[in-house]
Design a protein around this motif. Structure first.
Motif, PDB file in Angstrom:
ATOM      1  N   ASP A   1      10.440 106.225  65.028  1.00  0.00           N
ATOM      2  CA  ASP A   1      10.669 107.122  66.152  1.00  0.00           C
ATOM      3  C   ASP A   1      12.071 106.888  66.719  1.00  0.00           C
ATOM      4  O   ASP A   1      12.349 105.824  67.270  1.00  0.00           O
ATOM      5  N   TYR A   2      12.960 107.890  66.546  1.00  0.00           N
ATOM      6  CA  TYR A   2      14.311 107.770  67.086  1.00  0.00           C
ATOM      7  C   TYR A   2      14.425 108.385  68.480  1.00  0.00           C
ATOM      8  O   TYR A   2      15.520 108.492  69.028  1.00  0.00           O
ATOM      9  N   GLY A   3      13.300 108.831  69.029  1.00  0.00           N
ATOM     10  CA  GLY A   3      13.312 109.443  70.358  1.00  0.00           C
ATOM     11  C   GLY A   3      13.613 110.931  70.284  1.00  0.00           C
ATOM     12  O   GLY A   3      14.125 111.438  69.280  1.00  0.00           O
TER      13      GLY A   3
ATOM     14  N   GLY B   1      11.788 113.386  69.756  1.00  0.00           N
ATOM     15  CA  GLY B   1      11.110 114.076  68.650  1.00  0.00           C
ATOM     16  C   GLY B   1      11.761 113.877  67.302  1.00  0.00           C
ATOM     17  O   GLY B   1      11.369 114.489  66.311  1.00  0.00           O
ATOM     18  N   ARG B   2      12.811 113.020  67.244  1.00  0.00           N
ATOM     19  CA  ARG B   2      13.486 112.809  65.960  1.00  0.00           C
ATOM     20  C   ARG B   2      12.901 111.591  65.250  1.00  0.00           C
ATOM     21  O   ARG B   2      12.485 110.630  65.901  1.00  0.00           O
ATOM     22  N   GLY B   3      12.903 111.647  63.921  1.00  0.00           N
ATOM     23  CA  GLY B   3      12.369 110.533  63.131  1.00  0.00           C
ATOM     24  C   GLY B   3      11.253 111.027  62.235  1.00  0.00           C
ATOM     25  O   GLY B   3      11.205 112.207  61.877  1.00  0.00           O
ATOM     26  N   VAL B   4      10.347 110.098  61.861  1.00  0.00           N
ATOM     27  CA  VAL B   4       9.173 110.504  61.067  1.00  0.00           C
ATOM     28  C   VAL B   4       7.912 109.927  61.718  1.00  0.00           C
ATOM     29  O   VAL B   4       7.955 108.844  62.302  1.00  0.00           O
TER      30      VAL B   4
ATOM     31  N   GLY C   1      11.718 119.685  52.454  1.00  0.00           N
ATOM     32  CA  GLY C   1      11.774 119.940  53.891  1.00  0.00           C
ATOM     33  C   GLY C   1      13.167 120.416  54.241  1.00  0.00           C
ATOM     34  O   GLY C   1      14.115 120.195  53.493  1.00  0.00           O
ATOM     35  N   THR C   2      13.263 121.036  55.394  1.00  0.00           N
ATOM     36  CA  THR C   2      14.549 121.574  55.848  1.00  0.00           C
ATOM     37  C   THR C   2      15.469 120.427  56.287  1.00  0.00           C
ATOM     38  O   THR C   2      15.048 119.275  56.339  1.00  0.00           O
ATOM     39  N   ASN C   3      16.703 120.751  56.626  1.00  0.00           N
ATOM     40  CA  ASN C   3      17.653 119.751  57.105  1.00  0.00           C
ATOM     41  C   ASN C   3      17.082 119.030  58.325  1.00  0.00           C
ATOM     42  O   ASN C   3      16.524 119.651  59.227  1.00  0.00           O
ATOM     43  N   GLY C   4      17.222 117.716  58.332  1.00  0.00           N
ATOM     44  CA  GLY C   4      16.815 116.924  59.492  1.00  0.00           C
ATOM     45  C   GLY C   4      15.314 116.789  59.655  1.00  0.00           C
ATOM     46  O   GLY C   4      14.822 116.364  60.707  1.00  0.00           O
ATOM     47  N   SER C   5      14.539 117.140  58.612  1.00  0.00           N
ATOM     48  CA  SER C   5      13.076 117.095  58.758  1.00  0.00           C
ATOM     49  C   SER C   5      12.511 115.679  58.570  1.00  0.00           C
ATOM     50  O   SER C   5      11.359 115.423  58.917  1.00  0.00           O
ATOM     51  N   GLY C   6      13.292 114.760  57.996  1.00  0.00           N
ATOM     52  CA  GLY C   6      12.823 113.373  57.886  1.00  0.00           C
ATOM     53  C   GLY C   6      12.714 112.836  56.466  1.00  0.00           C
ATOM     54  O   GLY C   6      12.129 111.766  56.244  1.00  0.00           O
ATOM     55  N   LYS C   7      13.304 113.532  55.502  1.00  0.00           N
ATOM     56  CA  LYS C   7      13.204 113.092  54.108  1.00  0.00           C
ATOM     57  C   LYS C   7      13.901 111.739  53.910  1.00  0.00           C
ATOM     58  O   LYS C   7      13.315 110.788  53.385  1.00  0.00           O
ATOM     59  N   THR C   8      15.162 111.667  54.339  1.00  0.00           N
ATOM     60  CA  THR C   8      15.927 110.429  54.132  1.00  0.00           C
ATOM     61  C   THR C   8      15.311 109.269  54.914  1.00  0.00           C
ATOM     62  O   THR C   8      15.222 108.145  54.396  1.00  0.00           O
ATOM     63  N   THR C   9      14.861 109.519  56.121  1.00  0.00           N
ATOM     64  CA  THR C   9      14.255 108.447  56.922  1.00  0.00           C
ATOM     65  C   THR C   9      13.021 107.893  56.208  1.00  0.00           C
ATOM     66  O   THR C   9      12.825 106.673  56.152  1.00  0.00           O
ATOM     67  N   THR C  10      12.201 108.770  55.657  1.00  0.00           N
ATOM     68  CA  THR C  10      11.016 108.314  54.914  1.00  0.00           C
ATOM     69  C   THR C  10      11.443 107.470  53.718  1.00  0.00           C
ATOM     70  O   THR C  10      10.908 106.373  53.475  1.00  0.00           O
TER      71      THR C  10
ATOM     72  N   ASP D   1      17.124 110.683  46.431  1.00  0.00           N
ATOM     73  CA  ASP D   1      17.268 111.418  47.686  1.00  0.00           C
ATOM     74  C   ASP D   1      18.250 112.572  47.469  1.00  0.00           C
ATOM     75  O   ASP D   1      19.462 112.360  47.378  1.00  0.00           O
ATOM     76  N   GLU D   2      17.725 113.761  47.392  1.00  0.00           N
ATOM     77  CA  GLU D   2      18.506 114.975  47.132  1.00  0.00           C
ATOM     78  C   GLU D   2      19.514 114.737  46.003  1.00  0.00           C
ATOM     79  O   GLU D   2      20.737 114.850  46.191  1.00  0.00           O
ATOM     80  N   PRO D   3      18.995 114.412  44.805  1.00  0.00           N
ATOM     81  CA  PRO D   3      19.885 113.999  43.714  1.00  0.00           C
ATOM     82  C   PRO D   3      20.781 115.099  43.154  1.00  0.00           C
ATOM     83  O   PRO D   3      21.754 114.797  42.482  1.00  0.00           O
TER      84      PRO D   3
HETATM   85  N1  LIG Z   1      19.770 106.152  62.738  1.00  0.00           N
HETATM   86  C1  LIG Z   1      19.344 107.215  63.396  1.00  0.00           C
HETATM   87  N2  LIG Z   1      19.406 107.280  64.750  1.00  0.00           N
HETATM   88  C2  LIG Z   1      18.965 108.377  65.429  1.00  0.00           C
HETATM   89  N3  LIG Z   1      18.442 109.471  64.842  1.00  0.00           N
HETATM   90  C3  LIG Z   1      18.352 109.471  63.503  1.00  0.00           C
HETATM   91  C4  LIG Z   1      18.796 108.368  62.703  1.00  0.00           C
HETATM   92  N4  LIG Z   1      18.582 108.664  61.401  1.00  0.00           N
HETATM   93  C5  LIG Z   1      18.026 109.896  61.379  1.00  0.00           C
HETATM   94  N5  LIG Z   1      17.896 110.389  62.634  1.00  0.00           N
HETATM   95  C6  LIG Z   1      17.300 111.686  63.019  1.00  0.00           C
HETATM   96  O1  LIG Z   1      16.005 111.774  62.421  1.00  0.00           O
HETATM   97  C7  LIG Z   1      15.765 113.112  61.941  1.00  0.00           C
HETATM   98  C8  LIG Z   1      15.472 113.065  60.449  1.00  0.00           C
HETATM   99  O2  LIG Z   1      16.675 112.778  59.738  1.00  0.00           O
HETATM  100  P1  LIG Z   1      16.730 112.624  58.154  1.00  0.00           P
HETATM  101  O3  LIG Z   1      18.117 112.209  57.796  1.00  0.00           O
HETATM  102  O4  LIG Z   1      15.625 111.759  57.730  1.00  0.00           O
HETATM  103  O5  LIG Z   1      16.444 114.123  57.681  1.00  0.00           O
HETATM  104  P2  LIG Z   1      16.576 114.779  56.233  1.00  0.00           P
HETATM  105  O6  LIG Z   1      15.331 115.576  56.023  1.00  0.00           O
HETATM  106  O7  LIG Z   1      16.910 113.757  55.219  1.00  0.00           O
HETATM  107  O8  LIG Z   1      17.799 115.766  56.472  1.00  0.00           O
HETATM  108  P3  LIG Z   1      18.920 116.365  55.461  1.00  0.00           P
HETATM  109  O9  LIG Z   1      18.220 117.275  54.500  1.00  0.00           O
HETATM  110  O10 LIG Z   1      19.800 117.137  56.411  1.00  0.00           O
HETATM  111  O11 LIG Z   1      19.606 115.222  54.812  1.00  0.00           O
HETATM  112  C9  LIG Z   1      17.012 113.919  62.302  1.00  0.00           C
HETATM  113  O12 LIG Z   1      16.755 114.555  63.546  1.00  0.00           O
HETATM  114  C10 LIG Z   1      18.088 112.864  62.462  1.00  0.00           C
HETATM  115  O13 LIG Z   1      19.080 113.290  63.389  1.00  0.00           O
END
Ligand SMILES: Nc1ncnc2c1ncn2[C@@H]1O[C@H](COP(=O)(O)OP(=O)(O)OP(=O)(O)O)[C@@H](O)[C@H]1O
Length: 304
Positions: free
Chosen positions: A14-16, A18-21, A38-47, A156-158
């Motif tokens: 939880d990044y606060g 509503g951001r994170g996974v 998932g769309t941009n910023g949906s949480g793929k990389t965080t997962t 990750d998005e190879p």
């Molecule tokens: N270190 C961090 N600190 C704060 N917020 C973060 C951090 N890392 C990711 N986020 C937020 O968490 C959410 C998910 O980000 P993430 O990079 O996982 O998305 P994504 O699906 O991989 O996006 P993209 O397709 O654009 O690469 C976004 O709102 C991002 O701004």
């Protein structure tokens, strides 16, 4: 399940605001190609970063080969090849130097497979790392990851930066990995490429999984829809008046028919005396599946 290679349960970062996974539950089985869309910023990389043990989850677990991603990340690395979403190369001059360093680190002594991947991706690794185009950097990262021939691949998005031909070549490499029995977890926002190689797909929106689908099930629905074009308008009308199938007119000579797979014989039998000029199944695409899961989510949240 015994053959689960990657597992997350209640995984939350939880990044606060509503951001994170949040509450991510995934199970990837041995030998599976598993897509993560998932769309941009949906949480793929965080997962993925949680899976790889680069960041510590706030709640829940992530495990690879039964090893806790955070606590046993060094053990996980022995089994996983990883292509990061953001590529940062070390301060080396050429791609070749980087690949040699990587080979040493991974203990690769037979360069046959590495050269095969270089050839498939048409990479010139002798180029200066800093001056490489985005696509060349991506290819170099793919070669560096695949050369280790590990049994698990996390990508990750190879295909970012690859042109359509190279994307296709890369998907061929993914198929080769699958044939070897390797397990592949691959994120993307390009539905077509996920649809082309994956066995199952999880869809993520606003940090939550909104649907997980089997591509086999998507291609083999219990109810099929067909467009049928008749040689003459009169034939179409006769069919519409007499059929027991759910049918709707499209234009003067064509209609759509809905039919359970178990009743296909009956449908074709009912068409046997008609002159049919075209018959086409309407496939539900992954993108359509995602859009309906997306809209359902909005409706459930009262935003629609
Ligand atoms: N270190 C961090 N600190 C704060 N917020 C973060 C951090 N890392 C990711 N986020 C937020 O968490 C959410 C998910 O980000 P993430 O990079 O996982 O998305 P994504 O699906 O991989 O996006 P993209 O397709 O654009 O690469 C976004 O709102 C991002 O701004």
């Amino acid at each position: 399940m015994e053959d689960v290679v990657i597992k997350t349960s209640g995984l939350t970062k939880d990044y606060g605001k509503g951001r994170g996974v949040f509450e991510i539950d995934l199970e990837v089985h041995k030998g599976e190609v598993f897509g993560f869309v998932g769309t941009n910023g949906s949480g793929k990389t965080t997962t993925i970063r949680n899976m790889m043990g680069f960041i510590r989850p706030d709640r829940g677990i992530s495990a690879v080969n039964g090893l806790d991603s955070w606590k046993e990340s060094a053990g996980i690395m022995k089994h996983v090849s990883y292509v990061p979403g953001e590529i940062a190369f070390p301060a080396l001059k050429t791609g070749t130097e980087f690949l040699k360093t990587q080979a040493k680190y991974l203990g690769v002594t037979d360069f046959g497979y590495m050269n095969h991947v270089i050839e498939i991706l048409q990479l010139d690794p002798t180029a200066n790392l800093k001056r490489m185009s985005k696509g060349m950097k991506q290819k170099t990262a793919i070669v560096a990851a695949l050369m280790g021939e590990k049994e698990i691949l996390v990508l990750d998005e190879p295909t970012t930066g690859l042109d359509p031909l190279m994307r296709e070549a890369f998907l061929g490499l993914v198929r080769e990995e699958k044939q070897k029995g390797h397990t592949i977890f691959m994120s993307s926002y390009i539905f077509e490429e996920i649809e082309a190689v994956c066995d199952r797909v999880a869809m993520i929106k606003d940090g939550r999984i909104i649907d997980t689908v089997s591509l086999y099930d998507l291609r083999h629905p219990a109810v099929k829809n067909f467009i049928i074009e008749f040689g003459e308008a009169g034939e179409k009308q006769r069919f519409l008046q007499n059929t027991e199938f759910s049918a709707e007119s499209r234009d003067e000579k064509s209609l759509t028919v809905q039919c359970r797979t178990s009743q296909l014989d009956a449908l074709f039998l009912s068409l046997k005396d008609c002159q049919i000029t075209n018959l086409q199944e309407i496939h539900r695409s992954l993108q359509q599946q995602f859009m309906s899961a997306y809209k359902e989510g909005l409706a459930q949240n009262g935003n629609n």
